[in-house]
Scaffold this active site. Structure first.
Site, PDB file in Angstrom:
ATOM      1  N   TYR A  59       0.781  -1.013  -0.083  1.00  0.00           N
ATOM      2  CA  TYR A  59      -0.202  -0.067   0.046  1.00  0.00           C
ATOM      3  C   TYR A  59       0.807   1.336  -0.048  1.00  0.00           C
ATOM      4  O   TYR A  59       0.713   2.214   1.071  1.00  0.00           O
ATOM      5  CB  TYR A  59      -1.068  -0.120   1.255  1.00  0.00           C
ATOM      6  CG  TYR A  59      -1.824  -1.205   1.361  1.00  0.00           C
ATOM      7  CD1 TYR A  59      -2.361  -1.810   0.383  1.00  0.00           C
ATOM      8  CD2 TYR A  59      -2.087  -1.494   2.766  1.00  0.00           C
ATOM      9  CE1 TYR A  59      -3.073  -3.199   0.299  1.00  0.00           C
ATOM     10  CE2 TYR A  59      -3.015  -2.859   2.885  1.00  0.00           C
ATOM     11  CZ  TYR A  59      -3.526  -3.438   1.593  1.00  0.00           C
ATOM     12  OH  TYR A  59      -4.286  -4.518   1.809  1.00  0.00           O
ATOM     13  N   HIS A 127       0.218 -11.958   1.857  1.00  0.00           N
ATOM     14  CA  HIS A 127      -0.721 -11.010   1.176  1.00  0.00           C
ATOM     15  C   HIS A 127      -1.044 -11.468  -0.363  1.00  0.00           C
ATOM     16  O   HIS A 127      -0.242 -11.915  -1.069  1.00  0.00           O
ATOM     17  CB  HIS A 127      -0.104  -9.575   0.839  1.00  0.00           C
ATOM     18  CG  HIS A 127      -0.725  -8.678   0.882  1.00  0.00           C
ATOM     19  ND1 HIS A 127      -0.570  -7.514   0.517  1.00  0.00           N
ATOM     20  CD2 HIS A 127      -2.116  -8.562   0.208  1.00  0.00           C
ATOM     21  CE1 HIS A 127      -1.615  -6.405   0.260  1.00  0.00           C
ATOM     22  NE2 HIS A 127      -2.333  -7.159   0.150  1.00  0.00           N
TER      23      HIS A 127
END
Length: 340
Positions: A59, A127
């Site tokens: 992110y 992830h």
């Protein structure tokens, strides 16, 4: 290194708040964000009872911004008062931007701790596990993470991703090996246009998963009643259906019915049967307040289990919305995407 607190034994779920703060939005992916906004948002969340913050190296600069905010708030909120969840393995959009090797696990953990100004991480998730070979996840990545859990550097270990069948497969493998996952994070799989997560909750529980996190009640901005992000992976037919829902809501506002598509989406998603935590992205104090208000309302409405709005006009709008979106109740988009 830090030892796991006796208050949170490693074989028990962490006492996480029902609503957690998603900090991916701090990167600016959903519009510009100043560091002062990040500080105010995190302060609002922690002071309102939210005790889990979620981020990832993927992110953008989210970890750095969150880490700075937590450092600035240290006098108000000591490290022991909240839980940090971050991720590893994904560092970009394409498959070539993934690295699930054991070495990268250790490097990634150290990098995240530095950015987040902490000596330990409460939760670390692999992830978007669907982008890589499942055998590498269970034979290399997760064993490395469990080693770090034994050392106290990581307190809980899990996976995140979009296809529920992939999350379940990994959970089942880990369960058979006697080292079950602590946490599974599923996103966009329980909302107004998709309710698949409900089917998988008992399966994940049977595979030993202690904590199930349902993320993105607004389906990555799709149900926000604003312009859908260009990058959103939903097919055109679903986007058109959501646009039709937005039109219904706008028309209802003209007749005095005051409710937004986002509010209905959160009310529905927050009543997901079996979800332990609802992860919501917020980049302002007002968005935190709105999410918490929506959760409180959702617990009394119970829309996902047959409840309804007490206001007949709002219920009529909600009925129209669900009718439009019902054909997509089991729809999922491809992940990884074809161009990944």
């Amino acid at each position: 290194m830090v030892s796991v607190s006796a208050a949170d034994p490693p074989d028990r779920p962490l006492p996480l708040s029902k609503v957690a703060l998603g900090c991916g939005v701090f990167s600016g992916a959903y519009g510009p964000v100043e560091q002062s906004d990040v500080l105010a948002t995190v302060r609002k969340a922690l002071s309102s009872g939210i005790n889990m913050v979620d981020t990832s190296p993927y992110y953008g600069n989210s970890e750095d911004r969150l880490g700075q905010a937590l450092k600035d708030l240290a006098d108000e909120f000591p490290r022991s008062s909240y839980y940090i969840c971050t991720k590893l393995g994904r560092y970009g959009y394409r498959k070539t931007d993934f690295d699930y090797s054991a070495k990268r696990v250790y490097d990634s953990i150290n990098e995240s701790m530095r950015r987040l100004n902490t000596s330990y991480l409460d939760i670390v998730l692999c992830h978007d596990v669907e982008f890589v070979d499942t055998l590498q996840v269970v034979n290399e990545t997760l064993p490395s993470l469990f080693e770090l859990k034994r050392a106290g550097v990581v307190r809980r270990v899990g996976v995140s991703g979009y296809p529920l069948e992939t999350l379940l497969e990994i959970a089942q493998i880990q369960h058979k090996r006697g080292r079950p996952l602590d946490i599974c994070l599923s996103y966009c799989n329980f909302n107004l246009h998709c309710q698949l997560l409900e089917e998988y909750v008992p399966k994940l529980r049977a595979a030993g998963v202690a904590t199930i996190i349902s993320a993105s009640p607004l389906s990555m901005g799709l149900l926000n009643q604003d312009v859908t992000p260009e990058w959103h992976p939903a097919k055109a037919e679903l986007k058109a259906a959501v646009a039709q829902c937005s039109a219904v809501v706008r028309q209802s506002l003209e007749t005095g019915v005051s409710i937004s598509l986002a509010e209905m989406a959160e009310h529905f998603s927050f009543s997901c049967p079996g979800a332990d935590v609802h992860l919501v992205g917020a980049k302002t104090e007002d968005q935190v307040r709105r999410a918490l208000d929506a959760y409180c309302q959702a617990t009394s409405l119970n829309l996902a289990t047959g409840g309804s709005y007490t206001d007949p006009d709002i219920q009529n709008v909600y009925r129209q919305i669900t009718s439009i979106l019902t054909p997509f109740a089991r729809y999922t988009w491809p992940s990884p995407p074809a161009d990944a």
